[in-house]
Design an enzyme around this catalytic site. Structure first.
Site, short mmCIF file in Angstrom:
data_model
loop_
_atom_site.label_atom_id
_atom_site.label_comp_id
_atom_site.label_asym_id
_atom_site.label_seq_id
_atom_site.Cartn_x
_atom_site.Cartn_y
_atom_site.Cartn_z
N CYS B 81 -0.33 24.95 -48.62
CA CYS B 81 -0.37 25.23 -50.05
C CYS B 81 1.05 25.25 -50.63
O CYS B 81 1.70 24.22 -50.66
CB CYS B 81 -1.13 26.54 -50.28
SG CYS B 81 -1.66 26.76 -51.98
N HIS B 189 -6.29 26.20 -47.01
CA HIS B 189 -5.78 27.31 -46.21
C HIS B 189 -6.59 27.50 -44.92
O HIS B 189 -7.56 28.26 -44.92
CB HIS B 189 -5.89 28.61 -47.01
CG HIS B 189 -4.91 28.71 -48.14
ND1 HIS B 189 -3.69 29.31 -48.01
CD2 HIS B 189 -4.98 28.27 -49.42
CE1 HIS B 189 -3.04 29.25 -49.16
NE2 HIS B 189 -3.80 28.62 -50.04
N GLU B 191 -5.92 29.28 -42.42
CA GLU B 191 -5.85 30.68 -41.96
C GLU B 191 -6.91 31.55 -42.62
O GLU B 191 -7.19 32.64 -42.16
CB GLU B 191 -4.44 31.25 -42.19
CG GLU B 191 -4.11 31.68 -43.61
CD GLU B 191 -3.72 30.53 -44.54
OE1 GLU B 191 -3.90 29.35 -44.17
OE2 GLU B 191 -3.22 30.83 -45.66
#
Lengths: 81, 220
Positions: B81, B189, B191
């Protein structure tokens, strides 16, 4: 000498400008007809110390290439003095 | 994990990496050393407030010289990002991230197609796999010159494409890698997709690939 500088950052030709397009689409609803080709950019003003105007312009050009614009998508118009 | 003033996803990445058995540490952006880590992650957020342009100021942070050296030596560098925006501004990846088409901040889970297994993030994921991973950005509209796009395609350096392009990115691109395939930038993302409990665990194989790539590139 100190020179006043105006850097106008604009999206390069052919790069889509969603902000400009949104403003343009909103104008008729606000009663403004006949406006087209809206492009949104940034104006950055500052003073620069240099021996003469040519040197000032050279410094600002470098500053634009390295930091104030992203050359992939943006150009700058530089006004010195 | 590089921590810029304004980063806000670093602890998510640390938690995800530790959940996979890795160890992670935060490195302040003013630090000139990477403390001998195997993998550098530039996290999401708003480094330096995203002033001027996202990543424009972060690329001049002192730590970025070490990140550039790490990448040049074949070390793994991932930008997620805002981290992708920093890598693009720093010239470690080509192109730029513009405001989303439609000018909406987008925060939702999207479908990603893995386009190559030859990148530090995808060695353990077969080409064609569809992953559900969240996006969370205003400036994720990837753009580049026609020449760069041709190069990215010819070298199979498009790592991820959106199944349903949410932001106007050229050629549906969600993530790309460097010529050495060790630097990867992506807007989604991974994660945040590490547990079924929070919607998706599809980010786990990506981060596992990252740990494997980190070990593989560790200097002997």
């Amino acid at each position: 000498m100190k020179f006043p500088v105006l850097v106008e950052v604009k999206l390069r030709e052919g790069i889509a400008d969603p902000q400009g397009a949104t403003i343009e689409r909103a104008l008729p609803a606000l009663g403004f007809a006949g406006v087209e080709g809206v492009r949104v950019g940034k104006a950055i003003r500052f003073m620069v110390e240099a021996p003469d105007e040519t040197a000032a312009r050279a410094l600002v050009t470098k500053l634009c290439e390295r930091f104030l614009t992203n050359p992939v998508i943006e150009d700058a118009d530089i006004t010195v003095g | 994990m590089v921590l810029f003033p304004g980063s806000n996803c670093e602890h998510d990445v640390v938690a995800a990496i530790e959940g996979l058995g890795g160890t992670a540490e935060l490195v302040w952006h003013g630090d000139r050393s990477l403390h001998g880590v195997d993998v550098v992650v530039l996290p999401g957020g708003f480094a330096h407030g995203d002033y001027l342009r996202p990543g424009a100021i972060a690329r001049f942070s002192p730590v970025m010289a070490a990140v550039t050296d790490h990448a040049a030596a074949g070390g793994v560098v991932i930008g997620i990002c805002n981290g992708f925006q920093v890598l693009a501004e720093a010239g470690l990846l080509p192109g730029a991230l513009q405001k989303n088409r439609g000018l909406k901040f987008l925060c939702r889970t999207v479908e990603l197609r893995v386009e190559t297994a030859r990148s530090a993030l995808t060695t353990e994921v077969p080409v064609g796999t569809i992953l559900h991973v969240p996006i969370n950005h205003f400036e994720g509209n990837y753009t580049c010159s026609p020449e760069t796009l041709a190069e990215l395609r010819a070298d199979e350096r498009v790592v991820f494409r959106y199944v349903d392009n949410p932001n106007g990115s050229i050629d549906d691109i969600a993530g790309i890698c460097s010529t050495g395939r060790n630097v990867v930038g992506l807007m989604p993302h991974p994660e945040r997709a590490c547990d079924e409990l929070t919607g998706s665990a599809d980010g786990r194989p990506l981060l596992r690939s990252l740990l494997t790539a980190g070990l593989a590139t560790r200097p002997a």
